[in-house]
Design a protein around this motif. Structure first.
Motif, short mmCIF file in Angstrom:
data_model
loop_
_atom_site.label_atom_id
_atom_site.label_comp_id
_atom_site.label_asym_id
_atom_site.label_seq_id
_atom_site.Cartn_x
_atom_site.Cartn_y
_atom_site.Cartn_z
N PRO A 152 -3.91 0.53 98.70
CA PRO A 152 -4.62 -0.38 97.79
C PRO A 152 -4.50 -1.84 98.25
O PRO A 152 -3.58 -2.21 98.98
N ASP A 153 -5.44 -2.67 97.79
CA ASP A 153 -5.46 -4.09 98.14
C ASP A 153 -4.89 -4.94 97.02
O ASP A 153 -4.83 -4.53 95.86
N VAL A 154 -4.55 -6.20 97.41
CA VAL A 154 -4.08 -7.21 96.46
C VAL A 154 -4.85 -8.49 96.75
O VAL A 154 -5.13 -8.80 97.92
N TRP A 155 -5.18 -9.25 95.68
CA TRP A 155 -5.90 -10.51 95.85
C TRP A 155 -5.13 -11.65 95.18
O TRP A 155 -4.54 -11.47 94.11
N VAL A 156 -5.14 -12.83 95.82
CA VAL A 156 -4.40 -13.99 95.33
C VAL A 156 -5.36 -15.18 95.31
O VAL A 156 -6.16 -15.37 96.23
N ASP A 157 -5.24 -16.05 94.27
CA ASP A 157 -6.09 -17.23 94.17
C ASP A 157 -5.32 -18.36 93.50
O ASP A 157 -4.39 -18.14 92.71
N ALA A 158 -5.72 -19.61 93.84
CA ALA A 158 -5.30 -20.84 93.17
C ALA A 158 -3.79 -20.94 93.03
O ALA A 158 -3.22 -20.90 91.92
N VAL A 159 -3.10 -21.12 94.14
CA VAL A 159 -1.65 -21.27 94.14
C VAL A 159 -1.30 -22.74 93.93
O VAL A 159 -1.77 -23.62 94.66
N GLY A 160 -0.52 -23.03 92.91
CA GLY A 160 -0.17 -24.41 92.59
C GLY A 160 1.34 -24.63 92.62
O GLY A 160 2.11 -23.74 92.22
N PHE A 161 1.77 -25.81 93.09
CA PHE A 161 3.18 -26.19 93.14
C PHE A 161 3.34 -27.48 92.34
O PHE A 161 2.63 -28.46 92.57
N SER A 162 4.28 -27.49 91.43
CA SER A 162 4.41 -28.63 90.51
C SER A 162 4.77 -29.90 91.24
O SER A 162 4.51 -31.01 90.74
N TRP A 163 5.41 -29.85 92.40
CA TRP A 163 5.79 -31.05 93.14
C TRP A 163 4.65 -31.58 94.04
O TRP A 163 4.82 -32.58 94.71
N ASP A 164 3.51 -30.88 94.06
CA ASP A 164 2.31 -31.40 94.72
C ASP A 164 1.82 -32.58 93.88
O ASP A 164 1.55 -32.44 92.68
N PRO A 165 1.76 -33.81 94.46
CA PRO A 165 1.39 -34.99 93.66
C PRO A 165 0.00 -34.89 93.03
O PRO A 165 -0.28 -35.62 92.08
N ASN A 166 -0.83 -34.02 93.54
CA ASN A 166 -2.18 -33.90 93.00
C ASN A 166 -2.33 -32.69 92.09
O ASN A 166 -3.44 -32.31 91.75
N TYR A 167 -1.20 -32.09 91.71
CA TYR A 167 -1.27 -30.89 90.88
C TYR A 167 -0.33 -31.01 89.70
O TYR A 167 0.81 -31.43 89.84
N ASN A 168 -0.86 -30.64 88.54
CA ASN A 168 -0.05 -30.59 87.33
C ASN A 168 0.04 -29.14 86.87
O ASN A 168 -0.92 -28.36 87.02
N VAL A 169 1.19 -28.79 86.32
CA VAL A 169 1.38 -27.42 85.85
C VAL A 169 0.27 -27.08 84.85
O VAL A 169 0.00 -27.83 83.92
N GLY A 170 -0.34 -25.92 85.06
CA GLY A 170 -1.44 -25.48 84.19
C GLY A 170 -2.82 -25.83 84.70
O GLY A 170 -3.82 -25.36 84.14
N ASP A 171 -2.89 -26.63 85.78
CA ASP A 171 -4.21 -26.98 86.32
C ASP A 171 -5.02 -25.75 86.75
O ASP A 171 -6.24 -25.71 86.60
N ASN A 172 -4.34 -24.73 87.29
CA ASN A 172 -5.11 -23.59 87.80
C ASN A 172 -5.58 -22.65 86.69
O ASN A 172 -6.15 -21.59 86.97
N LEU A 173 -5.31 -23.04 85.43
CA LEU A 173 -5.90 -22.31 84.32
C LEU A 173 -7.31 -22.81 84.00
O LEU A 173 -8.03 -22.19 83.22
N VAL A 174 -7.68 -23.93 84.61
CA VAL A 174 -8.96 -24.58 84.30
C VAL A 174 -9.80 -24.64 85.57
O VAL A 174 -9.31 -24.99 86.65
N GLU A 175 -11.08 -24.31 85.40
CA GLU A 175 -12.00 -24.44 86.53
C GLU A 175 -12.27 -25.92 86.81
O GLU A 175 -12.23 -26.75 85.89
N GLY A 176 -12.53 -26.26 88.06
CA GLY A 176 -12.75 -27.65 88.43
C GLY A 176 -13.73 -27.78 89.56
O GLY A 176 -14.40 -26.83 89.96
#
Length: 802
Positions: free
Chosen positions: A263-287
């Motif tokens: 079987p296959d696995v798929w991954v999308d929108a990986v976010g890291f809180s210490w990325d200055p351009n990313y806030n926790v929860g951002d990948n819950l919203v389309e942009g």
């Protein structure tokens, strides 16, 4: 020894290295030549256009959203094997697909880190005993080991059991975590408390909050613990597998090779809180994904972006910005610095977001307008309320040769004016739709009258232009189907199509291009983009010179004409000439009854027949001649398109004293039997009518017949008079009955009165005949002798003179 030099300007350069050693000996290198071609940062998304908000559906804000990665490539910024980026899976755009048999992706660039949040979306093809998906975190980037896959030119990545800080397994329809060191699976894993079971073919949102040993406070966690949250449900604090680890060194998401399934696995929108351009929860919203093309290595040394001219903000490679407010203009610019300190920047991209949808109410003559583009739509009738979506583009599909303009001419020299637009809809409507699109006059190179509104349907571009409002700078077009690919405004910079000319003939028409009146000739020509001149030739037999058309004119004389006409424009395009025939006959036929043998005509005009006499009808007409035979009135070559004989003769014969009856006129045909008339006085009425409807005035002839009137079975006899005029002849044979001798008649009467005296009377008559015959014979003999004597005397006289 390595050294970094400032990057020179674009172009050809040389470099020459000179140096000395400790003994002051001089050395130098060879001269090297090299070329520098600076590559700017190119922003791929967003574009210089008005975006429809739904265009960004499926793009989630993330540190790594894979939005600018090409399909089929390994994800940029990650290591691993047996994985690739694909376009779409279940409403997620640009995701990583991880294959079975030890496939996996590893991220170590953003590590080490002692506390923070890692979150991503994950989807499984299966979640039962056949599935074994790992999410593993080690204490150091160097603690991921590689192993060559048997029979393949690829590697599998493993983390040493001795360095595992955290391990999560999806197996046997549950989320499981590793609670004790070792690799004796599944004995050292147990289900994560409080979580719902994983579902196959469903996107799950995974969030891992962590705090390592001796790390700063974070999210209320105790030291050396973590908490996993699946789809909003938290597990509570869980202890790391190995205690007293001070940092996370990297994360691996992999697909195990056991036991036997694939079987296959798929991954999308990986976010890291210490990325200055990313806030926790951002990948819950389309942009809005910001995707770039950058010089190689630039992304490793720092990128910044500026939105609407604000201070630059750092980001990691590609990133996603929130969906912005509708209607407002925005700008974005990217800055970067490479290792030698060279600065790069992109062009400024200007963009806006349009309404998500336009609601269209039901009704007739419904008009709606897009507030961003000012484009108007007028629907003839909307049967049910619905909506449509409008998106402005700057990039066009290629213009193929299949471009139809005007009267179907192919055009090549087209350039786009301003933006173009795509439309999708959920409407039920009927009738045409009128679309009005504003344009910028300053973007037009030639003239406003040379712009056209085209729509692309399939592989074809079609001209749908109806009106160009040069006062308000709006171009209008009409569509019958709103399900189109593109609407675009183009300018015709070179005209390669000739004009097209149309002919109108006004007059009393009796058949196609046949008239019995003067004919007015009107020429109208059209050219999509250029000025033009129209010319013509009018002739009967041989063409001549072209005459420039200046306005309508009359053709007044009878005859058969050939008319050529054409137009040519100022850009050298000449229309092939067109040809039409024009036939004019305004003159009625002329018919005469002509005697072949002499007749006596008295003072009142009555014809008196004496003996066997022959008559004929002579019919003269404009189009009679060698071209047409008037044998049978129901037959004629259809040269003029009439389908009838050129001339018909109508006649009527009435005894004197009986008036003519208009309903009793007979159209002349070829007779096979003689028409017998008794002796007496007759009036012949006759006239002719040609195929153009010209009717001759009625002719009358009075004939005194002493015998029997007979129409010859010869019928019409045609006598050619030339190509334009001619004569047709109808023959009549008027036979005089032989009178019986008065003696015979008298004898008959006597016999009827006294039958017994028949023999005596006959003898007397016979004696008289014999006596009379003898007297005549004697007279003839005496006369003959006198003639003979005269001949002899005359001969003697001639001899004497000789």
């Amino acid at each position: 020894k390595e050294a970094y030099l400032p990057t020179p300007e674009s172009g050809l350069h040389t470099i020459h290295v000179i140096g000395k050693d400790a003994s002051n000996n001089s050395y130098q290198s060879k001269v090297r030549y090299f070329t520098v071609k600076l590559v700017k940062i190119e922003i791929l998304s967003p574009r210089n256009e008005i975006h429809q908000a739904t265009e960004f559906s499926g793009f989630y804000r993330a540190s790594y959203g894979f939005d600018s990665d090409m399909e089929g490539q390994f994800p940029f910024g990650w290591e691993g094997t047996r994985a690739e980026v694909i376009n779409t899976v279940a409403n997620h755009e640009k995701v990583v697909q991880i294959w079975p048999y030890n496939g996996g992706i590893i991220q170590t660039d953003l590590f080490p880190r002692s506390f923070g949040t890692i979150e991503f979306w994950i989807r499984f093809e299966e979640v039962d005993v056949w599935q074994a998906t790992y999410i593993d975190i080690t204490d150091s980037p160097s603690h991921f080991e590689t192993e060559l896959n048997p029979g393949e030119n690829s590697y599998s990545y493993y983390e040493s059991e001795a360095y595992q800080v955290l391990s999560i397994l999806v197996y046997n329809d549950s989320w499981q975590y590793k609670y004790t060191p070792g690799d004796s699976h599944p004995n050292n894993y147990q289900p994560i408390p409080s979580l719902s079971l994983p579902q196959a073919n469903t996107w799950h949102h995974v969030k891992i909050d962590f705090r390592c040993f001796n790390a700063s406070s974070y999210s209320g966690l105790s030291e050396d613990t973590y908490e996993i949250t699946i789809d909003g449900t938290a597990s509570g604090e869980l202890s790391h597998v190995i205690a007293n680890k001070t940092q996370y060194g990297g994360i691996k998401i992999g697909n195990h090779n056991w036991p036997i399934a694939w079987p296959d696995v798929w991954v999308d929108a990986v976010g890291f809180s210490w990325d200055p351009n990313y806030n926790v929860g951002d990948n819950l919203v389309e942009g809005i994904p910001v995707t770039l093309l950058t010089p190689r290595g630039l992304e490793e040394f720092g990128l910044e972006y500026s939105l609407n001219g604000q201070n630059p903000q750092p980001f990691i490679s590609n990133f996603t910005i929130p969906i912005l407010a509708v209607g407002n203009p925005y700008s974005i610019k990217i800055f970067g610095t490479d290792l030698p300190g060279n600065s790069f920047e992109s062009n400024t991209v200007f963009f806006a977001i349009s309404d998500i949808q336009h609601v269209v109410p039901s009704g007739t003559q419904v008009t709606c307008s897009d507030p961003v583009t000012s484009i108007t739509f007028n629907f003839t009738e909307v049967l049910f309320e619905g909506n449509f979506f409008l998106s402005e583009k700057t990039s066009l599909p290629s213009l193929t040769w299949e471009v139809f303009l005007g009267m179907g001419a192919y055009q090549y020299d087209l350039i786009p004016v301003s933006s173009n637009y795509s439309i999708t809809h959920a409407l039920v409507y009927s009738g045409p739709i009128t679309i009005g699109i504003p344009y910028n006059e300053e973007e037009i190179q030639t003239d406003e009258t040379r712009i056209r509104l085209l729509n692309r349907f399939g592989s074809y571009w079609n001209d749908i232009t109806t009106t160009i409002d040069t006062i308000n700078n709006i171009i209008y077009g009409e569509l019958s189907d709103l399900s189109i690919s593109y609407l675009a405004i183009f300018e015709i910079v070179t005209d390669t199509a000739p004009p097209e000319t149309f002919l109108t003939l006004n007059g009393t028409a009796v058949f196609f291009h046949g008239f019995r009146s003067d004919v007015q000739v009107i020429l109208n020509a059209t050219d999509e983009f250029s000025n033009f001149t129209t010319s013509y030739q009018l002739f009967t037999t041989v063409p001549g010179n072209w005459t420039v058309y200046s306005g309508p004119f009359l053709v007044q004389n009878d005859g058969a004409y050939v008319f050529w006409y054409r137009s040519n424009d100022t850009e050298g395009n000449t229309e092939p000439y067109q040809e039409e025939d024009i036939f004019i006959d305004k003159t009625a036929p002329s018919t005469r009854l002509v005697p072949i043998d002499p007749v006596q005509v008295d003072e009142s005009g009555v014809w008196h027949i004496r003996g066997h006499l022959l008559f004929r009808f002579e019919i003269s007409d404009v189009f009679m001649g060698t071209y047409y035979l008037l044998n049978y009135s129901d037959y004629s070559p259809d040269v003029l398109g009439g389908g009838e004989a050129m001339v018909h003769l109508f006649y009527q014969i009435k005894p004197s004293g009986i008036p003519k009856n208009d309903s009793e006129f007979i159209r002349w045909t070829r007779y096979t039997d003689a028409l017998q008339e008794s002796p007496g006085t007759y009036i012949i009425y006759f006239y002719s009518m040609d195929a153009f409807g010209n009717v001759e005035q009625l002719n009358t002839i009075t004939i005194q017949v002493d015998g029997r009137l007979t129409f010859s079975s010869a019928g019409f006899i045609f006598i050619g008079i030339g190509a334009v005029a001619g004569v047709s002849i109808a023959l009549f044979v008027l036979k005089r009955r032989q009178k019986k001798s008065r003696v015979t008649e008298r004898s008959r009467k006597v016999e009827q009165k006294a039958p017994g005296k028949k023999t005596s009377t006959s003898k007397k008559i016979a004696r008289k005949k014999t006596s009379t015959s003898k007297k005549i014979a004697r007279k003839k003999t005496s006369a003959s002798k006198k003639v003979a004597r005269k001949k002899i005397t005359s001969k003697k006289r001639r001899i004497r003179r000789g």
